[in-house]
Design a protein around this motif. Structure first.
Motif, PDB file in Angstrom:
ATOM      1  N   LEU A  12       0.661  -1.413  -0.059  1.00  0.00           N
ATOM      2  CA  LEU A  12       0.074   0.256   0.093  1.00  0.00           C
ATOM      3  C   LEU A  12       0.786   1.379   0.008  1.00  0.00           C
ATOM      4  N   SER A  13       0.526   2.154  -0.948  1.00  0.00           N
ATOM      5  CA  SER A  13       1.233   3.480  -0.981  1.00  0.00           C
ATOM      6  C   SER A  13       0.342   4.416  -1.378  1.00  0.00           C
ATOM      7  N   ILE A  14       0.588   5.565  -0.677  1.00  0.00           N
ATOM      8  CA  ILE A  14      -0.369   6.878  -0.760  1.00  0.00           C
ATOM      9  C   ILE A  14       0.623   8.003  -1.076  1.00  0.00           C
ATOM     10  N   TYR A  15      -0.310   8.664  -2.144  1.00  0.00           N
ATOM     11  CA  TYR A  15       0.449   9.819  -2.591  1.00  0.00           C
ATOM     12  C   TYR A  15      -0.363  10.954  -2.596  1.00  0.00           C
ATOM     13  N   TYR A  16       0.440  12.087  -2.224  1.00  0.00           N
ATOM     14  CA  TYR A  16      -0.360  13.389  -2.723  1.00  0.00           C
ATOM     15  C   TYR A  16       0.014  13.956  -3.878  1.00  0.00           C
ATOM     16  N   VAL A  22       3.480   7.634   1.752  1.00  0.00           N
ATOM     17  CA  VAL A  22       3.853   6.426   2.512  1.00  0.00           C
ATOM     18  C   VAL A  22       4.015   5.286   1.293  1.00  0.00           C
ATOM     19  N   LYS A  23       4.926   4.586   1.656  1.00  0.00           N
ATOM     20  CA  LYS A  23       5.570   3.491   0.586  1.00  0.00           C
ATOM     21  C   LYS A  23       5.439   2.092   0.952  1.00  0.00           C
ATOM     22  N   ASP A  24       4.826   1.381   0.382  1.00  0.00           N
ATOM     23  CA  ASP A  24       4.817  -0.140   0.203  1.00  0.00           C
ATOM     24  C   ASP A  24       4.722  -0.772   1.687  1.00  0.00           C
ATOM     25  N   VAL A  25       3.370  -0.361   2.198  1.00  0.00           N
ATOM     26  CA  VAL A  25       3.081  -0.839   3.678  1.00  0.00           C
ATOM     27  C   VAL A  25       2.457  -2.312   3.486  1.00  0.00           C
ATOM     28  N   ASP A  26       2.971  -3.232   3.964  1.00  0.00           N
ATOM     29  CA  ASP A  26       2.520  -4.632   4.243  1.00  0.00           C
ATOM     30  C   ASP A  26       2.118  -4.861   5.739  1.00  0.00           C
ATOM     31  N   MET A  27       0.852  -4.855   5.977  1.00  0.00           N
ATOM     32  CA  MET A  27       0.543  -5.356   7.404  1.00  0.00           C
ATOM     33  C   MET A  27      -0.786  -6.186   7.375  1.00  0.00           C
ATOM     34  N   LEU A  28      -0.677  -7.189   8.530  1.00  0.00           N
ATOM     35  CA  LEU A  28      -1.762  -7.849   8.748  1.00  0.00           C
ATOM     36  C   LEU A  28      -2.276  -7.575  10.079  1.00  0.00           C
ATOM     37  N   ILE A  29      -3.472  -6.994  10.523  1.00  0.00           N
ATOM     38  CA  ILE A  29      -4.112  -6.447  11.569  1.00  0.00           C
ATOM     39  C   ILE A  29      -5.012  -7.367  12.147  1.00  0.00           C
ATOM     40  N   GLU A  30      -4.647  -7.961  13.305  1.00  0.00           N
ATOM     41  CA  GLU A  30      -5.610  -8.756  13.954  1.00  0.00           C
ATOM     42  C   GLU A  30      -6.936  -8.411  14.419  1.00  0.00           C
ATOM     43  N   CYS A  43       6.617  11.338   9.464  1.00  0.00           N
ATOM     44  CA  CYS A  43       6.762  10.069   8.756  1.00  0.00           C
ATOM     45  C   CYS A  43       5.554   9.312   8.080  1.00  0.00           C
ATOM     46  N   GLY A  44       4.445   9.937   8.268  1.00  0.00           N
ATOM     47  CA  GLY A  44       3.200   9.468   7.592  1.00  0.00           C
ATOM     48  C   GLY A  44       2.234   8.688   8.415  1.00  0.00           C
ATOM     49  N   LYS A  45       2.450   8.570   9.660  1.00  0.00           N
ATOM     50  CA  LYS A  45       1.554   7.740  10.618  1.00  0.00           C
ATOM     51  C   LYS A  45       0.135   8.171  10.312  1.00  0.00           C
ATOM     52  N   SER A  46      -0.265   9.351  10.482  1.00  0.00           N
ATOM     53  CA  SER A  46      -1.738   9.809  10.289  1.00  0.00           C
ATOM     54  C   SER A  46      -2.194   9.662   8.707  1.00  0.00           C
ATOM     55  N   THR A  47      -1.299   9.699   7.951  1.00  0.00           N
ATOM     56  CA  THR A  47      -1.815   9.598   6.508  1.00  0.00           C
ATOM     57  C   THR A  47      -2.327   8.194   6.271  1.00  0.00           C
ATOM     58  N   LEU A  48      -1.274   7.042   6.996  1.00  0.00           N
ATOM     59  CA  LEU A  48      -1.665   5.774   6.886  1.00  0.00           C
ATOM     60  C   LEU A  48      -2.952   5.460   7.468  1.00  0.00           C
TER      61      LEU A  48
END
Length: 258
Positions: A12-16, A22-30, A43-48
């Motif tokens: 997952l990448s996020i652009y303005y 935010v670049k190439d996020v791979d997460m598995l959220i339980e 560093c993009g925490k709130s954007t993510l």
């Protein structure tokens, strides 16, 4: 997607515009766990976090690549209704933002616009109880929400969020504007809420992340000078704070930088 995951991201990448925030996020959220997102400012925490319920859609030029999956569906597919996404994935913001209405109507408003057909009095009480606020406000439901303290207003916003019965609750530094006692109440409330909801929280407070979360994602800016943020480490919170795999994580959580 396995049943124990509430959210799955794949590169997952996020652009303005053309800027990759935010670049190439791979997460598995339980499911029914608390996941904290930590890292230095910018560093993009709130954007993510806002990407999880498509709040970034309101920012002109913002778009994503990769996948954000919930129950096997990519939430950024063309056939997905962003309004429905935000019903399933509620959000609590940094500063309490009650509506200029009564305490009762703050809870009832969201339910009404989402077509709630049940007994409103019961929903209001259940939601306020769920946010550990009922006993404090049950005799003044018709008073303005602005009459509440900051900590009470934030719990009202949590009650308003759970009134629409989401599956996931996002929290963007929900206690940063509160005093220590109110902060403790919010943290205790989060532990209760995770019995029924998945919670994802952004926090600058390392002690808070260590206290409340089950999993922690550490975000940093890329080393390549691009100013893009990415998740450099994602693991159980205990491991992140006691035996991180990345030296940058260790430096951050021990206060050496950031």
């Amino acid at each position: 997607m396995e049943n124990n995951y509430a959210i799955e991201t794949n590169t997952l990448s996020i652009y303005y515009g053309s800027f990759m925030a935010v670049k190439d996020v791979d997460m598995l959220i339980e499911r029914q766990k608390i996941t904290a997102i930590i890292g230095p400012s910018g560093c993009g925490k709130s954007t993510l976090l806002r990407a999880f319920n498509r709040m970034n859609d309101f920012v002109p030029g913002c778009h994503v690549t990769g996948e954000l999956l919930m129950q096997g569906q990519n939430l950024y597919s063309n056939d997905i209704d962003p309004v429905e996404v935000r019903r399933k994935i509620g959000m609590v913001f940094q500063k309490p933002n009650p509506f200029p209405k009564s305490i009762y109507d703050n809870i009832a408003w969201g339910a009404r616009i989402n077509g709630f057909k049940g007994k409103m009095d019961e929903l209001v009480e259940t939601s306020l109880r769920g946010a550990a606020l009922w006993d404090e406000v049950k005799d003044k439901l018709q008073e303005s929400a602005y009459a509440l303290s900051g900590g009470q207003q934030q719990r009202l916003c949590i009650a308003r969020t759970i009134a629409i019965q989401p599956e996931i609750i996002l929290m963007d530094e929900p206690a940063s504007a509160l005093d220590p006692i109110s902060t403790l109440r919010i943290e205790e409330l989060m532990q209760e809420l995770k019995k029924n909801y998945t919670i994802i929280i952004v926090t600058h407070n390392m002690q808070q992340a260590a206290r409340v979360s089950d999993y922690t994602a550490m975000m940093m800016l890329e080393k390549d000078g691009s100013r893009s943020g990415t998740v450099i480490e994602f693991s159980e919170t205990k491991k992140i704070f006691t035996n991180p795999s990345d030296k940058r994580t260790e430096d951050y959580v021990t206060g050496r930088f950031g």
